[in-house]
Design a protein around this motif. Structure first.
Motif, PDB file in Angstrom:
ATOM      1  N   LYS A  59      13.239  18.361  -3.722  1.00 11.82           N
ATOM      2  CA  LYS A  59      12.022  17.561  -3.869  1.00 11.82           C
ATOM      3  C   LYS A  59      12.353  16.105  -4.186  1.00 11.82           C
ATOM      4  CE  LYS A  59       8.973  21.335  -5.321  1.00 11.82           C
ATOM      5  NZ  LYS A  59       8.166  21.921  -6.415  1.00 11.82           N
ATOM      6  N   ILE A  60      13.323  15.908  -5.053  1.00 13.51           N
ATOM      7  CA  ILE A  60      13.717  14.542  -5.403  1.00 13.51           C
ATOM      8  C   ILE A  60      14.343  13.851  -4.192  1.00 13.51           C
ATOM      9  CG2 ILE A  60      15.391  13.218  -6.762  1.00 13.51           C
ATOM     10  CD1 ILE A  60      14.757  15.088  -9.107  1.00 13.51           C
TER      11      ILE A  60
ATOM     12  N   HIS B 149       0.827  -1.200   0.000  1.00 12.46           N
ATOM     13  CA  HIS B 149       0.000   0.000   0.000  1.00 12.46           C
ATOM     14  C   HIS B 149       0.867   1.259   0.000  1.00 12.46           C
ATOM     15  CE1 HIS B 149      -3.187   2.754   0.492  1.00 12.46           C
ATOM     16  NE2 HIS B 149      -3.167   2.853   1.816  1.00 12.46           N
ATOM     17  N   ARG B 150       1.960   1.230   0.750  1.00 17.30           N
ATOM     18  CA  ARG B 150       2.875   2.368   0.771  1.00 17.30           C
ATOM     19  C   ARG B 150       3.542   2.580  -0.585  1.00 17.30           C
ATOM     20  NH1 ARG B 150       6.694   1.032   5.722  1.00 17.30           N
ATOM     21  NH2 ARG B 150       7.844   2.829   4.902  1.00 17.30           N
ATOM     22  N   LEU B 151       3.719   1.484  -1.345  1.00 15.08           N
ATOM     23  CA  LEU B 151       4.359   1.600  -2.652  1.00 15.08           C
ATOM     24  C   LEU B 151       3.486   2.310  -3.671  1.00 15.08           C
ATOM     25  CD1 LEU B 151       6.207  -1.745  -3.489  1.00 15.08           C
ATOM     26  CD2 LEU B 151       7.201   0.505  -3.070  1.00 15.08           C
ATOM     27  N   GLU B 152       2.202   2.406  -3.410  1.00 12.01           N
ATOM     28  CA  GLU B 152       1.295   3.019  -4.386  1.00 12.01           C
ATOM     29  C   GLU B 152       1.743   4.439  -4.749  1.00 12.01           C
ATOM     30  OE1 GLU B 152      -3.503   3.721  -5.015  1.00 12.01           O
ATOM     31  OE2 GLU B 152      -2.646   3.842  -3.006  1.00 12.01           O
ATOM     32  N   LEU B 153       2.256   5.175  -3.776  1.00  7.82           N
ATOM     33  CA  LEU B 153       2.678   6.549  -4.019  1.00  7.82           C
ATOM     34  C   LEU B 153       4.032   6.628  -4.711  1.00  7.82           C
ATOM     35  CD1 LEU B 153       1.648   8.214  -0.636  1.00  7.82           C
ATOM     36  CD2 LEU B 153       0.436   8.302  -2.823  1.00  7.82           C
ATOM     37  N   PHE B 154       4.761   5.513  -4.737  1.00  6.36           N
ATOM     38  CA  PHE B 154       6.110   5.516  -5.306  1.00  6.36           C
ATOM     39  C   PHE B 154       6.148   4.991  -6.734  1.00  6.36           C
ATOM     40  CE2 PHE B 154       7.631   4.428  -0.710  1.00  6.36           C
ATOM     41  CZ  PHE B 154       7.242   5.689  -0.284  1.00  6.36           C
ATOM     42  N   THR B 155       5.029   4.516  -7.251  1.00  8.64           N
ATOM     43  CA  THR B 155       4.980   3.865  -8.556  1.00  8.64           C
ATOM     44  C   THR B 155       3.987   4.581  -9.472  1.00  8.64           C
ATOM     45  OG1 THR B 155       3.297   2.324  -7.728  1.00  8.64           O
ATOM     46  CG2 THR B 155       5.606   1.613  -7.616  1.00  8.64           C
TER      47      THR B 155
ATOM     48  N   LEU C 129      11.919   8.847   1.279  1.00  7.22           N
ATOM     49  CA  LEU C 129      10.735   8.022   1.527  1.00  7.22           C
ATOM     50  C   LEU C 129      10.953   6.606   0.995  1.00  7.22           C
ATOM     51  CD1 LEU C 129       7.849  10.526   0.664  1.00  7.22           C
ATOM     52  CD2 LEU C 129       8.541   9.747   2.934  1.00  7.22           C
ATOM     53  N   PHE C 130      11.564   6.503  -0.188  1.00  6.87           N
ATOM     54  CA  PHE C 130      11.902   5.184  -0.728  1.00  6.87           C
ATOM     55  C   PHE C 130      12.828   4.443   0.242  1.00  6.87           C
ATOM     56  CE2 PHE C 130      11.638   6.553  -5.512  1.00  6.87           C
ATOM     57  CZ  PHE C 130      10.330   6.942  -5.316  1.00  6.87           C
ATOM     58  N   LYS C 131      13.831   5.162   0.726  1.00  8.14           N
ATOM     59  CA  LYS C 131      14.794   4.546   1.644  1.00  8.14           C
ATOM     60  C   LYS C 131      14.094   4.041   2.901  1.00  8.14           C
ATOM     61  CE  LYS C 131      18.719   5.716   4.602  1.00  8.14           C
ATOM     62  NZ  LYS C 131      19.576   6.809   5.105  1.00  8.14           N
TER      63      LYS C 131
ATOM     64  N   GLU D  43      17.955  26.118   3.769  1.00  4.08           N
ATOM     65  CA  GLU D  43      16.625  25.604   4.083  1.00  4.08           C
ATOM     66  C   GLU D  43      16.563  24.090   4.105  1.00  4.08           C
ATOM     67  OE1 GLU D  43      14.049  27.273   1.230  1.00  4.08           O
ATOM     68  OE2 GLU D  43      14.410  29.341   1.823  1.00  4.08           O
ATOM     69  N   TYR D  44      17.571  23.436   3.557  1.00  7.93           N
ATOM     70  CA  TYR D  44      17.525  21.976   3.438  1.00  7.93           C
ATOM     71  C   TYR D  44      18.235  21.309   4.595  1.00  7.93           C
ATOM     72  CZ  TYR D  44      18.102  17.279   1.652  1.00  7.93           C
ATOM     73  OH  TYR D  44      18.077  15.916   1.512  1.00  7.93           O
ATOM     74  N   SER D  45      17.626  20.260   5.133  1.00 11.18           N
ATOM     75  CA  SER D  45      18.253  19.470   6.175  1.00 11.18           C
ATOM     76  C   SER D  45      18.985  18.301   5.554  1.00 11.18           C
ATOM     77  CB  SER D  45      17.192  18.955   7.163  1.00 11.18           C
ATOM     78  OG  SER D  45      17.769  18.019   8.058  1.00 11.18           O
ATOM     79  N   TYR D  46      20.263  18.169   5.869  1.00  5.66           N
ATOM     80  CA  TYR D  46      21.067  17.104   5.266  1.00  5.66           C
ATOM     81  C   TYR D  46      21.045  15.822   6.081  1.00  5.66           C
ATOM     82  CZ  TYR D  46      22.710  20.542   1.971  1.00  5.66           C
ATOM     83  OH  TYR D  46      22.764  21.479   0.980  1.00  5.66           O
ATOM     84  N   ARG D  47      20.101  15.694   6.973  1.00  2.00           N
ATOM     85  CA  ARG D  47      19.996  14.469   7.756  1.00  2.00           C
ATOM     86  C   ARG D  47      19.255  13.411   6.947  1.00  2.00           C
ATOM     87  NH1 ARG D  47      17.079  16.611  13.011  1.00  2.00           N
ATOM     88  NH2 ARG D  47      15.958  17.684  11.360  1.00  2.00           N
ATOM     89  N   THR D  48      19.798  12.192   6.943  1.00  2.00           N
ATOM     90  CA  THR D  48      19.149  11.092   6.247  1.00  2.00           C
ATOM     91  C   THR D  48      18.671  10.078   7.245  1.00  2.00           C
ATOM     92  OG1 THR D  48      21.275   9.966   5.974  1.00  2.00           O
ATOM     93  CG2 THR D  48      20.557  11.410   4.188  1.00  2.00           C
TER      94      THR D  48
END
Length: 344
Positions: A250-251, A101-107, A257-259, A339-344
Motif C-alpha cells: 500500500k505504501i 489539485h493532484r497534491l490534495e490527496l497526498f497531503t 503516485l508521488f513519483k 501478487e505485487y508488480s515490481y514495475r515502477t
C-alpha cells in the motif's frame, strides 16, 4: 532559522491536530501553500480563478502583512511590490492548478489557520513579521486518527535541505548534518515502532529512534536495514508477515503516485519537506474499534520552504526513486508475494 522556542504539535480530539506556525517566512509560506492547494481543489472553474487571484497586489488597506503581500512571492522569494500589476499567465496558472489539485490527496487535509490560546501561565506575546503570532496554528486532519497503534517514520526528502539562495554557512551546516543525503535523496529523521515485547519499549509499548539514529545510517544497506526494522524486521509470525506485506504494498502504491506527480512537476521545489509513512502496529484484531491490521498510508508534510523552481525538484524525485527501490527489495526479500508488480 530556528524558532526561539520549540512548540509541540497539539491533538484536538478526535479528528484534528494543531501544528504551530513558524513566526518567520516559513510559516506564511506553508499557509500560502495549503491555501493554494485548497483553492485548486474547488470542483469548478472558480478554483482556477481563486488560485489565479493569489497573484498580484492584495488589499493595501489591510493591516496584515500576510494579506498585503502577493501569494506568488511566497513561492518565489520575490519582494512585494505594491505598484506591480496583477500577473496571471493563464496557461501557467492552469497547469499549476492541476498540479496542486493532484497534491490534495497526498497531503494532510487542511481546514485553515486558527488561534489556540494556552493557559495564561504559558501564554506568550511574541508576534511574527507576517501577521502570524505565537498562538497561530494550522488545523489539519490527524493522520493517526483511525490507527490503534500507529507506527510512523519521518523521511526528509531531497538531495539538499536548503534553498538555492541560502547562505554558504547554512549550506555547509546542512550538508554536514547528513552527507549521504546527496546520494540517497532522503534521510531518516525519526521513527516510532510499536513493539511491546521489546525490553527497550516505553510504557506504551513503543520503540523510538531519534535523529541521531537516522544520521548514523551511512550506507545504503544501513538505511535498508533501518526501514526493514520499521516494518517489524525478520522472524515475524506468518499472519503478521502477511499484514506487513500488504502494508508495504500500500505504501509503495502511494509512493509511486508521488513519483508520477514529481515526474510531471516542472514548477515547484520542496526544500526540507518530509514524507510520513504510517501503518498499524497492532497485531491483535479488534472488530469493535474498526482497526484493520493492514492499514497504511504515506503523506507529504512540511511546506515552509516550497518555492517555484524551473524544472521542478529533481532531488525529491531522486529520493522517491531510492525509497521505492529499497522498499521493493525489502518486500521481495522478506515479505515476498507474487501478487505485487515490481514495475515502477
Amino acid at each position: 532559522g530556528k524558532s526561539k522556542q520549540k512548540r509541540p504539535i497539539l491533538t484536538l480530539e478526535p479528528n484534528f491536530i494543531l501544528k504551530p506556525i513558524n513566526l518567520d517566512h516559513r510559516g506564511v509560506r506553508e499557509v500560502a501553500f495549503y491555501e493554494a492547494i485548497r483553492a485548486s481543489a474547488i470542483n469548478n472553474r472558480s478554483g482556477f480563478q481563486t488560485y489565479c487571484s493569489f497573484f498580484g497586489p492584495r488589499d493595501l488597506k489591510s493591516s496584515s502583512s500576510f494579506r498585503n503581500r502577493s501569494f506568488s512571492s511566497w513561492f518565489t522569494g520575490q519582494s512585494y511590490d505594491p505598484e506591480s500589476k496583477p500577473c496571471c499567465d493563464i496557461v501557467q496558472m492552469e497547469a499549476e492548478t492541476k498540479l496542486l489539485h493532484r497534491l490534495e490527496l497526498f497531503t494532510p487535509e487542511y481546514f485553515g489557520m486558527v488561534e489556540h490560546v494556552p493557559d495564561s501561565s504559558s501564554a506568550l506575546e511574541e508576534s511574527g513579521e507576517y501577521g502570524i503570532n505565537y498562538n497561530s496554528h494550522l488545523l489539519l486532519y490527524n493522520l493517526t486518527r483511525h490507527f490503534s497503534k500507529p507506527c510512523v517514520v519521518d523521511l526528509k526528502m531531497g538531495t539538499e535541505t536548503f534553498e538555492p539562495d541560502a547562505s554558504e554557512e547554512k549550506k555547509v551546516r546542512e550538508r554536514k548534518k547528513y552527507p549521504p543525503q546527496a546520494e540517497f535523496g532522503f534521510r531518516l529523521v525519526a521513527m516510532r515502532i510499536y513493539n511491546p515485547s521489546s525490553g527497550s519499549a516505553d510504557k506504551d509499548g513503543y520503540l523510538y529512534f531519534p535523529k541521531k539514529f537516522g544520521r548514523s545510517l551511512e550506507t545504503r544497506d544501513q538505511v535498508k536495514r533501518a526501514l526493514h526494522t520499521f516494518f517489524g524486521g525478520s522472524n515475524l509470525p506468518k499472519e503478521v508477515q502477511a499484514n506487513r506485506s500488504a502494508v508495504i504494498k500500500k505504501i509503495l502504491n502511494k509512493l509511486k503516485l508521488f513519483k508520477s506527480w514529481f515526474l510531471d512537476n516542472n514548477v515547484f521545489a520542496f526544500s526540507a519537506s518530509s514524507i510520513l509513512l504510517l501503518y498499524e502496529g497492532d497485531t491483535i484484531s479488534n472488530e469493535e474499534d474498526g482497526v484493520q491490521l493492514d492499514m497504511a498510508t504515506a503523506k507529504m508534510i512540511d511546506f515552509g520552504r516550497v518555492r517555484r523552481q524551473p524544472g521542478g525538484d529533481i532531488g525529491y524525485l531522486k529520493g522517491l526513486v531510492t525509497l521505492i527501490a529499497l522498499l521493493e527489495e525489502i518486500l521481495k526479500e522478506s515479505f515476498w508475494t507474487e501478487e505485487y508488480s515490481y514495475r515502477t
